[in-house]
Design a protein around this motif. Structure first.
Motif, short mmCIF file in Angstrom:
data_model
loop_
_atom_site.label_atom_id
_atom_site.label_comp_id
_atom_site.label_asym_id
_atom_site.label_seq_id
_atom_site.Cartn_x
_atom_site.Cartn_y
_atom_site.Cartn_z
N GLY A 140 0.80 -1.23 0.21
CA GLY A 140 0.05 -0.16 -0.12
C GLY A 140 0.68 1.21 -0.04
N LYS A 141 2.12 1.21 0.14
CA LYS A 141 2.83 2.54 0.20
C LYS A 141 2.92 3.33 -1.12
CE LYS A 141 7.68 0.32 -0.36
NZ LYS A 141 8.98 0.28 0.37
N LEU A 142 2.61 2.75 -2.29
CA LEU A 142 2.67 3.46 -3.46
C LEU A 142 0.98 4.09 -3.62
CD1 LEU A 142 4.63 1.35 -5.61
CD2 LEU A 142 4.95 3.55 -5.37
N GLY A 143 0.02 3.63 -2.79
CA GLY A 143 -1.41 3.86 -3.31
C GLY A 143 -1.96 3.10 -3.94
N ASP A 144 -3.05 3.67 -4.67
CA ASP A 144 -3.79 2.82 -5.81
C ASP A 144 -3.21 3.23 -7.20
OD1 ASP A 144 -5.58 2.30 -3.91
OD2 ASP A 144 -7.02 3.86 -4.17
N LEU A 145 -3.47 2.22 -8.12
CA LEU A 145 -2.93 2.31 -9.38
C LEU A 145 -3.59 3.30 -10.21
CD1 LEU A 145 -1.22 1.30 -11.65
CD2 LEU A 145 -2.91 -0.45 -12.04
N GLN A 146 -3.09 4.08 -11.10
CA GLN A 146 -3.96 5.12 -11.84
C GLN A 146 -3.67 4.80 -13.32
OE1 GLN A 146 -5.68 7.91 -10.25
NE2 GLN A 146 -4.95 6.41 -8.68
N PHE A 188 -0.22 -5.72 -13.55
CA PHE A 188 -0.49 -4.85 -12.74
C PHE A 188 -1.89 -4.18 -12.39
CE2 PHE A 188 3.98 -4.34 -13.88
CZ PHE A 188 4.63 -4.31 -12.73
N MET A 189 -2.84 -4.33 -13.40
CA MET A 189 -4.27 -4.04 -12.96
C MET A 189 -4.81 -4.91 -11.96
SD MET A 189 -5.91 -2.80 -16.57
CE MET A 189 -5.78 -0.93 -17.08
N GLU A 221 -8.84 2.15 -13.34
CA GLU A 221 -7.33 1.87 -13.69
C GLU A 221 -7.07 1.85 -15.35
OE1 GLU A 221 -6.55 -0.76 -9.75
OE2 GLU A 221 -6.90 -1.84 -11.92
N MET A 222 -6.24 2.67 -15.82
CA MET A 222 -6.16 3.04 -17.44
C MET A 222 -5.00 2.52 -17.74
SD MET A 222 -7.81 6.84 -17.61
CE MET A 222 -7.85 6.72 -19.31
N SER A 223 -4.54 2.25 -19.32
CA SER A 223 -3.58 2.10 -19.80
C SER A 223 -3.39 2.50 -21.39
CB SER A 223 -3.37 0.33 -19.86
OG SER A 223 -2.16 0.02 -20.61
N ALA A 224 -2.21 2.77 -21.58
CA ALA A 224 -1.83 3.31 -22.89
C ALA A 224 -0.80 2.30 -23.53
CB ALA A 224 -1.47 4.80 -22.90
N ILE A 225 -1.04 1.85 -24.74
CA ILE A 225 -0.04 0.84 -25.14
C ILE A 225 0.12 1.25 -26.56
CG2 ILE A 225 0.19 -1.61 -25.77
CD1 ILE A 225 -1.67 -2.45 -23.66
N SER A 226 1.42 1.25 -27.03
CA SER A 226 1.78 1.40 -28.35
C SER A 226 2.86 0.51 -28.88
CB SER A 226 2.47 2.80 -28.65
OG SER A 226 3.88 2.96 -28.02
N LYS A 235 11.70 -1.09 -24.89
CA LYS A 235 10.83 -2.05 -24.30
C LYS A 235 10.55 -1.36 -22.93
CE LYS A 235 12.35 -5.88 -26.90
NZ LYS A 235 13.26 -7.26 -26.82
N ARG A 236 9.79 -0.58 -22.56
CA ARG A 236 9.67 0.38 -21.53
C ARG A 236 8.37 0.29 -20.93
NH1 ARG A 236 11.25 5.47 -22.70
NH2 ARG A 236 9.25 6.11 -23.33
N GLY A 237 8.04 -0.02 -19.72
CA GLY A 237 6.70 0.19 -19.18
C GLY A 237 6.93 0.90 -17.70
N THR A 238 5.92 1.79 -17.72
CA THR A 238 5.62 2.76 -16.60
C THR A 238 4.34 2.60 -15.71
OG1 THR A 238 6.90 4.47 -17.57
CG2 THR A 238 5.74 5.20 -15.85
N VAL A 239 4.62 2.27 -14.68
CA VAL A 239 3.35 1.89 -13.79
C VAL A 239 2.90 3.07 -12.82
CG1 VAL A 239 2.16 -0.06 -12.51
CG2 VAL A 239 4.00 -0.32 -13.89
N VAL A 240 1.73 3.71 -12.96
CA VAL A 240 1.80 5.12 -11.99
C VAL A 240 0.76 4.97 -11.21
CG1 VAL A 240 1.24 7.53 -12.49
CG2 VAL A 240 2.19 6.31 -14.41
N PHE A 241 1.10 5.28 -9.73
CA PHE A 241 0.41 4.90 -8.78
C PHE A 241 0.17 6.47 -8.18
CE2 PHE A 241 2.54 1.20 -9.19
CZ PHE A 241 1.40 0.19 -8.87
N GLU A 242 -0.69 6.62 -7.12
CA GLU A 242 -0.98 7.82 -6.46
C GLU A 242 0.32 8.37 -5.91
OE1 GLU A 242 -5.20 7.60 -4.51
OE2 GLU A 242 -3.76 6.17 -3.58
N LYS A 243 1.24 7.54 -5.08
CA LYS A 243 2.42 8.10 -4.36
C LYS A 243 3.58 7.89 -5.08
CE LYS A 243 -0.24 7.38 -0.24
NZ LYS A 243 -0.26 6.76 1.05
N GLY A 244 3.63 7.39 -6.37
CA GLY A 244 5.08 7.13 -6.97
C GLY A 244 4.71 6.46 -8.11
#
Length: 329
Positions: A140-146, A188-189, A221-226, A235-244
Motif C-alpha cells: 500500500g505504500k504506493l497507493g492506488d494504481l492510476q 498490474f491492474m 485504472e487505465m492503460s496506454a499501449i503503443s 521496451k519500457r513500462g511505466t506503472v503510475v500510482f498515487e504516491k509514485g
C-alpha cells in the motif's frame, strides 16, 4: 517433487532456449517432434535428446511423456494443444497461446475435463522481479494504481514473406508483441479492463503492423499501449500510482525496476532474478503447478489477455484464414 518428462514440439530459437534451461537443471528433454524430421533429429543431436518422432502424432500417444512444450507458429497451436490434452498431456504453449478466445475456451474446457494443466509461456508472469513488485504494491505504500504506459517496438525488415507479416502464419504486431504488452498491463491492474479503444495501421498483407490501444477497468485504472513491427521502441513500462511510479526497461525478461516516490523524489531500485534464466522460471513454475503444490501459471490472466486481443481484432474486422474457414463451415 517428481521429475517430469518433457517433450518439445518445435525446434526454433525459443525451443533451443528451452533446452538450455533444462540443462541448467542437469536435465534433458525426453523427446522432440517437428514437422520436418531432419530438423528434429538435428535438434536432438545438439541437445542430446534420446527420442525423435518421425510422425508428430506419435508424440501425443507416447505414454512416457508428461508435459508437452509447444513452440510452433501461432496458428498451429490449437490443433496440437487439443490433441495433447485429449491424450492426457499437460501443455505449456508459447504465446500467443491461441488465435482467439474461442479457441482458448475450447482448450481450457478440455484441460479441466481431463484434470490437466494448460498454460501459456508468458515470461512476465514468472520473472522474480514482477512478484517482488507485487509485494511492494500490496503493502500500500504506493497507493492506488492510476495508469500503465507501455511501449513495444521491434524493427522487422519490410519483407512480406516473413512470418511477422504473413496472414498464413498469423502474423501481426498484436499476437507477436502485443501479447507481452497486454500481459504486462494485466499483471498490474487489479481487475481486467472492459473498456477497449484502438487504432491500427495495416501492412500490405493486411496484418496489423502498428497499433495503439487504450484500456480501462471498472476501478478507472487505465492503460496506454503503443506497438509497431517496423520501428524500434524501448521496451519500457511505466506503472503510475498515487504516491509514485515504477519504471521497468527490457520488460519481458526484466530483472530491475526503479521506483520514484513523488512526494520527495526519492528513488528505490528493486532487483530480482536473472534474464538468462527466464525459461527456467517457467519450467519450474509449470512443474509446481502440475504437481499441485501451488498454482503458478496465471491461466486467468492468459484468458483475460486473449479476450482483450480478440475484441481488438474484432473491432478491426481483422481475421486470419483459419478463422474465415471456421465461419464458412
Amino acid at each position: 517433487m517428481k521429475e517430469y518428462r518433457w517433450a518439445t514440439l518445435g525446434c526454433g530459437v525459443i525451443a533451443n532456449e528451452f533446452a538450455e534451461a533444462m540443462k541448467k537443471q542437469g536435465r534433458s528433454i525426453y523427446s522432440v517432434a517437428n514437422r520436418t524430421y531432419e530438423k528434429g533429429a538435428a535438434f536432438a543431436e545438439k541437445h542430446k535428446i534420446a527420442k525423435v518422432y518421425k510422425d508428430i502424432n506419435e508424440l501425443f500417444t507416447d505414454e512416457n511423456v508428461d508435459i508437452i512444450y509447444i513452440s510452433t507458429p501461432h496458428n498451429t497451436h490449437i490443433p496440437y494443444m487439443l490433441e495433447a490434452l485429449k491424450n492426457g498431456k499437460h501443455v505449456l504453449c508459447e504465446k500467443s497461446i491461441t488465435l482467439n478466445s474461442q479457441e482458448l475456451t475450447e482448450a481450457v474446457k478440455l484441460a479441466k475435463k481431463n484434470n490437466l494443466i494448460l498454460a501459456e509461456a508468458m515470461t512476465i508472469y514468472h520473472m522474480p522481479l514482477y512478484r517482488k513488485l507485487k509485494e511492494i504494491i500490496s503493502s500500500g505504500k504506493l497507493g492506488d494504481l492510476q495508469m500503465v504506459q507501455m511501449n513495444f517496438g521491434s524493427y522487422k525488415e519490410y519483407d512480406m514473406a516473413n512470418r511477422f507479416f504473413s496472414r498464413d502464419l498469423a502474423g501481426g504486431a498484436l499476437l507477436d508483441i502485443g501479447v507481452y504488452a497486454i500481459s504486462f498491463v494485466r499483471w498490474f491492474m487489479s481487475e481486467t479492463p472492459l473498456e477497449i479503444l484502438s487504432q491500427v495501421k495495416y501492412a500490405p498483407t493486411m496484418v496489423d503492423e502498428q497499433a495503439s490501444i487504450l484500456l480501462m477497468n471498472s476501478k478507472n485504472e487505465m492503460s496506454a499501449i503503443s506497438l509497431t513491427l517496423h520501428g524500434k521502441q524501448p521496451k519500457r513500462g511505466t506503472v503510475v500510482f498515487e504516491k509514485g511510479y515504477i519504471e521497468i526497461y527490457e520488460y519481458p525478461r526484466s530483472t530491475k525496476a526503479v521506483i520514484t516516490y513523488t512526494e520527495n523524489n526519492e528513488q528505490e531500485t528493486v532487483e530480482a532474478g536473472k534474464t538468462e534464466d527466464a525459461l527456467l522460471y517457467e519450467v519450474l513454475d509449470m512443474e509446481k503447478t502440475v504437481s499441485k503444490s501451488s498454482d503458478e501459471m496465471y491461466l486467468d490472466y492468459t484468458i483475460d489477455v486473449m479476450d482483450i486481443m480478440t475484441k481488438i481484432r474484432k473491432s478491426w474486422n481483422m481475421k486470419y484464414p483459419e478463422e474465415e474457414n471456421s465461419e464458412q463451415k
